[in-house]
Design a protein around this motif. Structure first.
Motif, PDB file in Angstrom:
ATOM      1  N   ALA A 104       0.839  -1.200   0.000  1.00  0.00           N
ATOM      2  CA  ALA A 104       0.000   0.000   0.000  1.00  0.00           C
ATOM      3  C   ALA A 104       0.877   1.254   0.000  1.00  0.00           C
ATOM      4  O   ALA A 104       0.609   2.203  -0.743  1.00  0.00           O
ATOM      5  CB  ALA A 104      -0.936  -0.012   1.199  1.00  0.00           C
ATOM      6  N   LYS A 105       1.914   1.260   0.802  1.00  0.00           N
ATOM      7  CA  LYS A 105       2.828   2.407   0.852  1.00  0.00           C
ATOM      8  C   LYS A 105       3.469   2.622  -0.506  1.00  0.00           C
ATOM      9  O   LYS A 105       3.575   3.759  -0.991  1.00  0.00           O
ATOM     10  CB  LYS A 105       3.889   2.191   1.929  1.00  0.00           C
ATOM     11  N   GLY A 106       3.891   1.536  -1.147  1.00  0.00           N
ATOM     12  CA  GLY A 106       4.492   1.616  -2.470  1.00  0.00           C
ATOM     13  C   GLY A 106       3.539   2.132  -3.537  1.00  0.00           C
ATOM     14  O   GLY A 106       3.970   2.691  -4.543  1.00  0.00           O
ATOM     15  N   GLY A 146      -1.712   5.936   4.234  1.00  0.00           N
ATOM     16  CA  GLY A 146      -1.549   5.334   5.547  1.00  0.00           C
ATOM     17  C   GLY A 146      -2.322   4.041   5.671  1.00  0.00           C
ATOM     18  O   GLY A 146      -3.245   3.769   4.898  1.00  0.00           O
ATOM     19  N   GLY A 147      -1.951   3.246   6.631  1.00  0.00           N
ATOM     20  CA  GLY A 147      -2.626   1.982   6.911  1.00  0.00           C
ATOM     21  C   GLY A 147      -2.396   1.619   8.360  1.00  0.00           C
ATOM     22  O   GLY A 147      -1.423   2.066   8.971  1.00  0.00           O
ATOM     23  N   THR A 148      -3.286   0.818   8.902  1.00  0.00           N
ATOM     24  CA  THR A 148      -3.202   0.424  10.303  1.00  0.00           C
ATOM     25  C   THR A 148      -3.416  -1.075  10.429  1.00  0.00           C
ATOM     26  O   THR A 148      -4.291  -1.640   9.777  1.00  0.00           O
ATOM     27  CB  THR A 148      -4.280   1.153  11.131  1.00  0.00           C
ATOM     28  N   THR A 149      -2.617  -1.694  11.282  1.00  0.00           N
ATOM     29  CA  THR A 149      -2.794  -3.105  11.611  1.00  0.00           C
ATOM     30  C   THR A 149      -3.215  -3.200  13.065  1.00  0.00           C
ATOM     31  O   THR A 149      -2.578  -2.623  13.937  1.00  0.00           O
ATOM     32  CB  THR A 149      -1.486  -3.885  11.394  1.00  0.00           C
ATOM     33  N   GLU A 201      -6.250  -2.099   7.837  1.00  0.00           N
ATOM     34  CA  GLU A 201      -7.254  -1.140   7.381  1.00  0.00           C
ATOM     35  C   GLU A 201      -6.617   0.032   6.642  1.00  0.00           C
ATOM     36  O   GLU A 201      -5.579   0.544   7.056  1.00  0.00           O
ATOM     37  CB  GLU A 201      -8.019  -0.623   8.589  1.00  0.00           C
ATOM     38  N   PHE A 202      -7.283   0.440   5.556  1.00  0.00           N
ATOM     39  CA  PHE A 202      -6.847   1.575   4.761  1.00  0.00           C
ATOM     40  C   PHE A 202      -8.044   2.466   4.468  1.00  0.00           C
ATOM     41  O   PHE A 202      -9.141   1.972   4.220  1.00  0.00           O
ATOM     42  CB  PHE A 202      -6.250   1.114   3.425  1.00  0.00           C
ATOM     43  N   LEU A 203      -7.845   3.776   4.460  1.00  0.00           N
ATOM     44  CA  LEU A 203      -8.817   4.739   3.968  1.00  0.00           C
ATOM     45  C   LEU A 203      -8.265   5.242   2.645  1.00  0.00           C
ATOM     46  O   LEU A 203      -7.208   5.875   2.602  1.00  0.00           O
ATOM     47  CB  LEU A 203      -9.015   5.889   4.953  1.00  0.00           C
ATOM     48  N   VAL A 204      -8.983   4.938   1.565  1.00  0.00           N
ATOM     49  CA  VAL A 204      -8.442   5.149   0.226  1.00  0.00           C
ATOM     50  C   VAL A 204      -9.506   5.698  -0.722  1.00  0.00           C
ATOM     51  O   VAL A 204     -10.696   5.689  -0.409  1.00  0.00           O
ATOM     52  CB  VAL A 204      -7.890   3.822  -0.345  1.00  0.00           C
ATOM     53  N   SER A 205      -9.048   6.102  -1.891  1.00  0.00           N
ATOM     54  CA  SER A 205      -9.976   6.465  -2.955  1.00  0.00           C
ATOM     55  C   SER A 205     -10.497   5.176  -3.601  1.00  0.00           C
ATOM     56  O   SER A 205      -9.924   4.088  -3.399  1.00  0.00           O
ATOM     57  CB  SER A 205      -9.252   7.308  -4.010  1.00  0.00           C
ATOM     58  N   GLY A 206     -11.541   5.304  -4.384  1.00  0.00           N
ATOM     59  CA  GLY A 206     -12.062   4.135  -5.092  1.00  0.00           C
ATOM     60  C   GLY A 206     -11.024   3.517  -6.008  1.00  0.00           C
ATOM     61  O   GLY A 206     -10.894   2.295  -6.104  1.00  0.00           O
ATOM     62  N   GLU A 207     -10.239   4.362  -6.683  1.00  0.00           N
ATOM     63  CA  GLU A 207      -9.198   3.884  -7.585  1.00  0.00           C
ATOM     64  C   GLU A 207      -8.112   3.126  -6.819  1.00  0.00           C
ATOM     65  O   GLU A 207      -7.653   2.065  -7.249  1.00  0.00           O
ATOM     66  CB  GLU A 207      -8.574   5.062  -8.332  1.00  0.00           C
ATOM     67  N   GLN A 208      -7.701   3.660  -5.672  1.00  0.00           N
ATOM     68  CA  GLN A 208      -6.685   2.981  -4.862  1.00  0.00           C
ATOM     69  C   GLN A 208      -7.198   1.632  -4.356  1.00  0.00           C
ATOM     70  O   GLN A 208      -6.448   0.651  -4.324  1.00  0.00           O
ATOM     71  CB  GLN A 208      -6.261   3.855  -3.695  1.00  0.00           C
ATOM     72  N   ALA A 209      -8.466   1.572  -3.958  1.00  0.00           N
ATOM     73  CA  ALA A 209      -9.051   0.305  -3.499  1.00  0.00           C
ATOM     74  C   ALA A 209      -9.006  -0.728  -4.620  1.00  0.00           C
ATOM     75  O   ALA A 209      -8.626  -1.887  -4.397  1.00  0.00           O
ATOM     76  CB  ALA A 209     -10.487   0.523  -3.025  1.00  0.00           C
ATOM     77  N   GLU A 210      -9.384  -0.308  -5.833  1.00  0.00           N
ATOM     78  CA  GLU A 210      -9.362  -1.237  -6.972  1.00  0.00           C
ATOM     79  C   GLU A 210      -7.950  -1.715  -7.277  1.00  0.00           C
ATOM     80  O   GLU A 210      -7.739  -2.888  -7.573  1.00  0.00           O
ATOM     81  CB  GLU A 210      -9.975  -0.577  -8.210  1.00  0.00           C
ATOM     82  N   ARG A 211      -6.974  -0.815  -7.186  1.00  0.00           N
ATOM     83  CA  ARG A 211      -5.581  -1.198  -7.447  1.00  0.00           C
ATOM     84  C   ARG A 211      -5.078  -2.198  -6.410  1.00  0.00           C
ATOM     85  O   ARG A 211      -4.382  -3.169  -6.744  1.00  0.00           O
ATOM     86  CB  ARG A 211      -4.690   0.031  -7.492  1.00  0.00           C
ATOM     87  N   LEU A 212      -5.430  -1.983  -5.157  1.00  0.00           N
ATOM     88  CA  LEU A 212      -4.991  -2.895  -4.104  1.00  0.00           C
ATOM     89  C   LEU A 212      -5.656  -4.266  -4.251  1.00  0.00           C
ATOM     90  O   LEU A 212      -4.998  -5.306  -4.135  1.00  0.00           O
ATOM     91  CB  LEU A 212      -5.287  -2.286  -2.728  1.00  0.00           C
ATOM     92  N   LEU A 213      -6.949  -4.282  -4.555  1.00  0.00           N
ATOM     93  CA  LEU A 213      -7.650  -5.553  -4.765  1.00  0.00           C
ATOM     94  C   LEU A 213      -7.113  -6.279  -6.007  1.00  0.00           C
ATOM     95  O   LEU A 213      -6.986  -7.511  -6.006  1.00  0.00           O
ATOM     96  CB  LEU A 213      -9.154  -5.325  -4.865  1.00  0.00           C
ATOM     97  N   ALA A 214      -6.766  -5.533  -7.054  1.00  0.00           N
ATOM     98  CA  ALA A 214      -6.186  -6.140  -8.262  1.00  0.00           C
ATOM     99  C   ALA A 214      -4.834  -6.775  -7.947  1.00  0.00           C
ATOM    100  O   ALA A 214      -4.517  -7.861  -8.451  1.00  0.00           O
ATOM    101  CB  ALA A 214      -6.048  -5.097  -9.366  1.00  0.00           C
ATOM    102  N   LEU A 215      -4.042  -6.117  -7.103  1.00  0.00           N
ATOM    103  CA  LEU A 215      -2.757  -6.680  -6.696  1.00  0.00           C
ATOM    104  C   LEU A 215      -2.963  -8.024  -5.998  1.00  0.00           C
ATOM    105  O   LEU A 215      -2.249  -8.988  -6.258  1.00  0.00           O
ATOM    106  CB  LEU A 215      -2.012  -5.716  -5.772  1.00  0.00           C
ATOM    107  N   LEU A 216      -3.948  -8.101  -5.114  1.00  0.00           N
ATOM    108  CA  LEU A 216      -4.217  -9.368  -4.412  1.00  0.00           C
ATOM    109  C   LEU A 216      -4.612 -10.460  -5.399  1.00  0.00           C
ATOM    110  O   LEU A 216      -4.198 -11.612  -5.250  1.00  0.00           O
ATOM    111  CB  LEU A 216      -5.299  -9.170  -3.356  1.00  0.00           C
ATOM    112  N   ARG A 217      -5.419 -10.098  -6.398  1.00  0.00           N
ATOM    113  CA  ARG A 217      -5.784 -11.086  -7.432  1.00  0.00           C
ATOM    114  C   ARG A 217      -4.538 -11.542  -8.187  1.00  0.00           C
ATOM    115  O   ARG A 217      -4.350 -12.737  -8.424  1.00  0.00           O
ATOM    116  CB  ARG A 217      -6.807 -10.504  -8.397  1.00  0.00           C
ATOM    117  N   ASP A 218      -3.683 -10.585  -8.572  1.00  0.00           N
ATOM    118  CA  ASP A 218      -2.458 -10.917  -9.303  1.00  0.00           C
ATOM    119  C   ASP A 218      -1.527 -11.801  -8.482  1.00  0.00           C
ATOM    120  O   ASP A 218      -0.812 -12.632  -9.034  1.00  0.00           O
ATOM    121  CB  ASP A 218      -1.713  -9.646  -9.722  1.00  0.00           C
TER     122      ASP A 218
END
Length: 104
Positions: free
Chosen positions: A29-31, A36-39, A69-86
């Protein structure tokens, strides 16, 4: 600001690419430029299999639930979910609308 609250639930000992999964998620997420993110480590919980995980004096398994947990834009959420799929990661997640900002 309007955005997305994106939460992932993992086990504290779960690993990906030899790293603890929650640490890997934060690094990715940082990359991506996410601000920001929280564990958060749980003291107890159970998942889809119904097995209770809780901290006990003699427990050394490191099997407690962890929320990332992350507070993100819709685009950032999609990018992070796409990374998990990849990465072929199948993680339970919650995606919900959020309003966030800085008080004062």
């Amino acid at each position: 600001m309007q955005g997305i609250c994106l939460k992932f639930f993992v086990s504290e000992s779960q690993r990906h690419h030899s790293k603890l999964l929650y640490e890997w998620l934060l690094e990715q997420a940082k990359g991506m430029g996410i601000g920001g993110g929280t564990t958060i480590r749980a003291i107890a919980g159970f998942g889809r299999h119904g097995r209770l995980h809780e901290e006990a004096f003699f427990e050394l398994a490191g099997d407690l639930p962890v929320e990332v947990e992350f507070l993100v834009s819709g685009e950032q959420a999609e990018r992070l979910l796409a990374l998990l799929r990849d990465e072929n990661l199948q993680l339970f997640y919650v995606r919900m609308p959020a309003e966030y900002g800085i008080s004062g």
